[in-house]
Design a protein around this motif. Structure first.
Motif, PDB file in Angstrom:
ATOM      1  N   ILE A 105       0.854  -1.183   0.000  1.00  0.00           N
ATOM      2  CA  ILE A 105       0.000   0.000   0.000  1.00  0.00           C
ATOM      3  C   ILE A 105       0.888   1.230   0.000  1.00  0.00           C
ATOM      4  O   ILE A 105       1.723   1.411   0.899  1.00  0.00           O
ATOM      5  CB  ILE A 105      -0.940   0.017   1.216  1.00  0.00           C
ATOM      6  CG1 ILE A 105      -1.862  -1.211   1.188  1.00  0.00           C
ATOM      7  CG2 ILE A 105      -1.773   1.300   1.250  1.00  0.00           C
ATOM      8  CD1 ILE A 105      -2.762  -1.331   2.412  1.00  0.00           C
ATOM      9  N   VAL A 106       0.743   2.074  -1.008  1.00  0.00           N
ATOM     10  CA  VAL A 106       1.517   3.312  -1.109  1.00  0.00           C
ATOM     11  C   VAL A 106       0.627   4.461  -0.649  1.00  0.00           C
ATOM     12  O   VAL A 106      -0.428   4.712  -1.230  1.00  0.00           O
ATOM     13  CB  VAL A 106       2.003   3.555  -2.552  1.00  0.00           C
ATOM     14  CG1 VAL A 106       2.794   4.858  -2.632  1.00  0.00           C
ATOM     15  CG2 VAL A 106       2.847   2.382  -3.050  1.00  0.00           C
ATOM     16  N   ASP A 107       1.046   5.141   0.417  1.00  0.00           N
ATOM     17  CA  ASP A 107       0.301   6.279   0.954  1.00  0.00           C
ATOM     18  C   ASP A 107       0.955   7.555   0.444  1.00  0.00           C
ATOM     19  O   ASP A 107       2.010   7.959   0.916  1.00  0.00           O
ATOM     20  CB  ASP A 107       0.327   6.233   2.487  1.00  0.00           C
ATOM     21  CG  ASP A 107      -0.442   7.379   3.115  1.00  0.00           C
ATOM     22  OD1 ASP A 107      -1.360   7.909   2.460  1.00  0.00           O
ATOM     23  OD2 ASP A 107      -0.126   7.751   4.265  1.00  0.00           O
ATOM     24  N   THR A 108       0.344   8.199  -0.552  1.00  0.00           N
ATOM     25  CA  THR A 108       0.941   9.395  -1.162  1.00  0.00           C
ATOM     26  C   THR A 108       0.646  10.635  -0.330  1.00  0.00           C
ATOM     27  O   THR A 108      -0.155  10.607   0.605  1.00  0.00           O
ATOM     28  CB  THR A 108       0.404   9.646  -2.583  1.00  0.00           C
ATOM     29  OG1 THR A 108      -0.921  10.194  -2.491  1.00  0.00           O
ATOM     30  CG2 THR A 108       0.403   8.394  -3.417  1.00  0.00           C
ATOM     31  N   GLY A 109       1.282  11.728  -0.715  1.00  0.00           N
ATOM     32  CA  GLY A 109       0.885  13.015  -0.167  1.00  0.00           C
ATOM     33  C   GLY A 109      -0.466  13.415  -0.752  1.00  0.00           C
ATOM     34  O   GLY A 109      -0.980  12.776  -1.672  1.00  0.00           O
ATOM     35  N   ALA A 110      -1.030  14.474  -0.206  1.00  0.00           N
ATOM     36  CA  ALA A 110      -2.314  14.974  -0.717  1.00  0.00           C
ATOM     37  C   ALA A 110      -2.061  16.059  -1.752  1.00  0.00           C
ATOM     38  O   ALA A 110      -1.038  16.740  -1.735  1.00  0.00           O
ATOM     39  CB  ALA A 110      -3.146  15.526   0.435  1.00  0.00           C
ATOM     40  N   GLY A 111      -3.010  16.204  -2.683  1.00  0.00           N
ATOM     41  CA  GLY A 111      -2.929  17.292  -3.651  1.00  0.00           C
ATOM     42  C   GLY A 111      -2.302  16.884  -4.968  1.00  0.00           C
ATOM     43  O   GLY A 111      -2.200  15.691  -5.284  1.00  0.00           O
ATOM     44  N   ILE A 112      -1.889  17.884  -5.743  1.00  0.00           N
ATOM     45  CA  ILE A 112      -1.456  17.642  -7.117  1.00  0.00           C
ATOM     46  C   ILE A 112       0.022  17.949  -7.327  1.00  0.00           C
ATOM     47  O   ILE A 112       0.455  18.278  -8.429  1.00  0.00           O
ATOM     48  CB  ILE A 112      -2.304  18.459  -8.111  1.00  0.00           C
ATOM     49  CG1 ILE A 112      -2.199  19.967  -7.816  1.00  0.00           C
ATOM     50  CG2 ILE A 112      -3.763  18.006  -8.068  1.00  0.00           C
ATOM     51  CD1 ILE A 112      -2.894  20.826  -8.859  1.00  0.00           C
TER      52      ILE A 112
END
Length: 291
Positions: A137-144
């Motif tokens: 599971i890859v938990d990315t940062g939020a936004g673009i």
């Protein structure tokens, strides 16, 4: 020979035939505070209960949400693996129910400047994760931000967490818009599923998804699907204050049972068979080749 072709040859030459590849699920959101990291860790716990071996990669660089909920500070991170010669086993911290956790550190900038021998070693070592985990599971940062989009275009399976707040829906649309315009985004090989979080019930979740799907279909043409919902739950908030996943702190809580249902849906045989398993080596090579 360009770097993308070089990486394809490295992967082909470093991975033994018939090695099972890990399933990579990338959890993301258009804005912070919608429960993205909570989703990542609670799904990991539920997958473990289903017999899956799970590793979480915290790609939310600069924050430490996952390790706070793990109640553990990792000694090493992904950057130590890439630049300091640490092994995969060195950088994995084991949390509740033997869920593995890798801190992303300060990111992967500069990886495209590594020489062939160094890249070959990294790719071969990353392939070891496919033997250690069924699901990553890859938990990315939020936004673009660019770093977020790089992880999303490398992933064949994206879980977009959103809430009924108008800003959350708007930011989710903005994220999908940015993704659709990325030169390496492929709608044919990318599945995007929407998880409605912090809702009062299934009706509100379906209404939320309908709003998002309507504008996405009309203006973007990006294929998305509805995955499920996690209800607003005071027990989840209490678990967060205890630095514990609600799925462990209170398995009978409404939110924990909802995470269980979502995990079961993701592990459904028909759905799982439609997922292209890329494995960790190919996942990172996709990121490196585009930088």
């Amino acid at each position: 020979m360009d770097q993308a072709e070089q990486l394809r040859r490295i992967i082909k030459g470093s991975a033994p035939p018939k090695r099972p590849l890990a399933r990579i699920i990338t959890v993301t959101s258009g804005k912070g505070g919608v429960g993205k990291s909570n989703t990542a860790i609670n799904l990991a716990i539920q997958f473990r209960r289903m017999g899956q071996k799970v590793v979480i990669l915290d790609a939310d660089f600069g924050l430490a949400n996952i390790e706070i909920m793990f109640g553990a500070v990792p000694k090493h991170n992904l950057c130590d693996f890439i630049y300091q010669g640490k092994s995969i086993t060195d950088i994995i911290t084991w949390g509740p129910m033997e869920v593995g956790f890798i801190s992303g550190g300060s990111g992967i900038t500069g990886m495209s400047n590594l020489d062939r021998d160094h890249l070959s070693t990294i790719i071969a070592d990353l392939a070891e994760l496919d033997k250690m985990a069924d699901t990553i599971i890859v938990d990315t940062g939020a936004g673009i931000a660019d770093a977020v989009l790089e992880f999303l275009v490398a992933s064949g399976e994206i879980l977009l967490v959103t809430t009924p707040e108008p800003t959350s829906i708007t930011d989710s649309y903005s994220l999908l818009k940015a993704l659709s315009r990325h030169p390496r985004y492929s709608p044919e090989t990318t599945q995007i599923r929407v998880l409605a979080n912090k809702v009062m019930g299934e009706g509100e979740a379906q209404a939320l998804y309908a709003k998002l799907e309507t504008v996405v279909e009309r203006y973007l043409g990006v294929p998305i699907s509805y995955l499920g919902m996690i209800p607003q739950d005071q027990q989840l908030a209490k678990a967060v204050m205890q630095q514990m996943p609600v799925s462990l702190e209170n398995p009978k809580a409404r939110s924990a049972m909802a995470y269980e249902a979502v995990a079961a849906k993701l592990m459904n045989r028909d759905l799982d068979q439609n997922v292209k398993r890329r494995g960790m080596a190919a996942f990172f090579s996709h990121i490196i080749s585009g930088r």
